[in-house]
Design an enzyme around this catalytic site. Structure first.
Site, PDB file in Angstrom:
ATOM      1  N   LYS A  71      -6.452 -10.134  -6.328  1.00  0.00           N
ATOM      2  CA  LYS A  71      -5.193  -9.396  -6.357  1.00  0.00           C
ATOM      3  C   LYS A  71      -4.956  -8.905  -7.787  1.00  0.00           C
ATOM      4  O   LYS A  71      -5.044  -9.678  -8.745  1.00  0.00           O
ATOM      5  CB  LYS A  71      -4.037 -10.307  -5.939  1.00  0.00           C
ATOM      6  CG  LYS A  71      -4.091 -10.768  -4.502  1.00  0.00           C
ATOM      7  CD  LYS A  71      -3.502  -9.746  -3.587  1.00  0.00           C
ATOM      8  CE  LYS A  71      -3.286 -10.305  -2.191  1.00  0.00           C
ATOM      9  NZ  LYS A  71      -2.614  -9.353  -1.302  1.00  0.00           N
ATOM     10  N   ASP A  97      -7.920  -5.908  -4.371  1.00  0.00           N
ATOM     11  CA  ASP A  97      -6.676  -5.458  -3.750  1.00  0.00           C
ATOM     12  C   ASP A  97      -5.693  -5.084  -4.852  1.00  0.00           C
ATOM     13  O   ASP A  97      -5.191  -5.947  -5.560  1.00  0.00           O
ATOM     14  CB  ASP A  97      -6.092  -6.564  -2.876  1.00  0.00           C
ATOM     15  CG  ASP A  97      -4.838  -6.137  -2.138  1.00  0.00           C
ATOM     16  OD1 ASP A  97      -4.401  -4.983  -2.303  1.00  0.00           O
ATOM     17  OD2 ASP A  97      -4.278  -6.968  -1.395  1.00  0.00           O
ATOM     18  N   GLU A 123      -8.874  -2.193  -1.748  1.00  0.00           N
ATOM     19  CA  GLU A 123      -7.755  -2.196  -0.809  1.00  0.00           C
ATOM     20  C   GLU A 123      -6.480  -1.641  -1.448  1.00  0.00           C
ATOM     21  O   GLU A 123      -6.106  -2.053  -2.546  1.00  0.00           O
ATOM     22  CB  GLU A 123      -7.515  -3.628  -0.321  1.00  0.00           C
ATOM     23  CG  GLU A 123      -6.448  -3.751   0.740  1.00  0.00           C
ATOM     24  CD  GLU A 123      -6.320  -5.169   1.253  1.00  0.00           C
ATOM     25  OE1 GLU A 123      -5.248  -5.515   1.768  1.00  0.00           O
ATOM     26  OE2 GLU A 123      -7.292  -5.944   1.134  1.00  0.00           O
ATOM     27  N   ASP A 148      -3.724  -0.949   3.568  1.00  0.00           N
ATOM     28  CA  ASP A 148      -3.089  -2.165   4.072  1.00  0.00           C
ATOM     29  C   ASP A 148      -1.610  -1.903   4.306  1.00  0.00           C
ATOM     30  O   ASP A 148      -1.156  -1.718   5.435  1.00  0.00           O
ATOM     31  CB  ASP A 148      -3.311  -3.313   3.093  1.00  0.00           C
ATOM     32  CG  ASP A 148      -2.573  -4.591   3.504  1.00  0.00           C
ATOM     33  OD1 ASP A 148      -2.007  -4.645   4.620  1.00  0.00           O
ATOM     34  OD2 ASP A 148      -2.551  -5.546   2.705  1.00  0.00           O
ATOM     35  N   LYS A 171      -2.902  -6.451  10.288  1.00  0.00           N
ATOM     36  CA  LYS A 171      -2.233  -7.754  10.251  1.00  0.00           C
ATOM     37  C   LYS A 171      -1.227  -7.818  11.401  1.00  0.00           C
ATOM     38  O   LYS A 171      -0.395  -6.926  11.551  1.00  0.00           O
ATOM     39  CB  LYS A 171      -1.502  -7.948   8.916  1.00  0.00           C
ATOM     40  CG  LYS A 171      -2.425  -7.945   7.702  1.00  0.00           C
ATOM     41  CD  LYS A 171      -1.632  -8.048   6.413  1.00  0.00           C
ATOM     42  CE  LYS A 171      -2.543  -8.083   5.194  1.00  0.00           C
ATOM     43  NZ  LYS A 171      -1.770  -8.090   3.918  1.00  0.00           N
TER      44      LYS A 171
END
Length: 258
Positions: A71, A97, A123, A148, A171
């Protein structure tokens, strides 16, 4: 289901219905959906944004996990974070990400560095509504770009595919449950888009449901059970090598911890 209700609430009802119907048939969810039993598959392990030194130390701590998802913050240390983790784990499969934190110019400048350090997936590099810009970025690199936060409906998936984005992270709690998730996954696969099955910080109910769909996935990011200390449920098995195994019980295969 109320199509205008909150996505987590819609998802909870949808999952409960699928659990009930597949239990009534006496088969695991994947079988009730007409799917073959998913083979064991490796999930990524997420390292939250921190200093380059801390993230490298975390990567070493989880040295049994072959796939690491990093991240990033959108500040001037992101590439230092990547370099530090790559130095610590030269053999690891690295996913990045950016959490919608980069500008288009930043992202363009970072592409060569990402390629240098063998990043396998990027991402949500840009803002949630920047579909066209993410497509423009995709045209400049062989690294698959995944959306995402931009993915909430089938229309989003269609718009991203038209823009040239190569992958989507689905998700359950974001899209409203298994029914819309399957619709998005099947449409995206038909258009040769790549699929990541991801999760929020959630319990084993959602994670195990996603595990039943893992045969569709190019990447799995279902590590929330390792990050939640008070999960009241148990379901899919996450072994010591970060490999996910789907339970064979009827329904989702989830039960309360004893």
């Amino acid at each position: 289901l109320d199509p205008n209700g909150p996505a987590p609430a819609r998802s909870a009802i949808d999952l409960a219905l699928h659990d009930y119907l597949s239990r009534k048939q006496g088969v695991p969810l994947y079988a009730a959906l007409g799917l073959t039993r998913p083979e064991p598959k490796t999930s990524s392990f997420t390292i939250s944004v921190d200093t380059p030194q801390f993230m490298a130390a975390e990567a070493l701590r989880v040295d049994k996990f072959p796939v690491i998802k990093l991240k990033f913050a959108g500040d001037d240390q992101d590439m230092e974070r990547l370099e530090a983790v790559r130095a610590a784990r030269p053999e690891a499969h690295l996913l990045v990400d950016a959490n919608a934190g980069w500008s288009l110019n930043q992202a363009k400048n970072y592409l060569k560095i990402l390629e240098k350090f063998d990043v396998e997936l990027l991402e949500q590099p840009l803002g949630i509504s920047e579909f066209r810009e993410m497509g423009d970025l995709q045209a400049l690199t062989s690294i698959p770009i995944f959306a995402d936060e931009s993915v909430r409906t089938l229309q989003d998936v269609k718009a991203l595919q038209e823009a040239g984005v190569r992958g989507v992270n689905i998700k359950l709690m974001k899209v409203g449950g298994l029914t819309p998730a399957l619709e998005m996954i099947r449409w995206a696969k038909d258009k040769n888009m790549k699929i990541m099955l991801g999760c929020m910080i959630e319990t084993s109910i959602g994670l195990t449901t996603m595990a039943h769909l893992s045969g569709f996935a190019d990447w799995l990011d279902l590590d929330a059970s390792l990050l939640v200390t008070n999960d009241p449920f148990e379901g899919m098995l996450f072994d010591e090598n970060a490999t996910i195994h789907v339970p064979e019980k009827p329904g989702l295969g989830v039960s309360l911890r004893k």
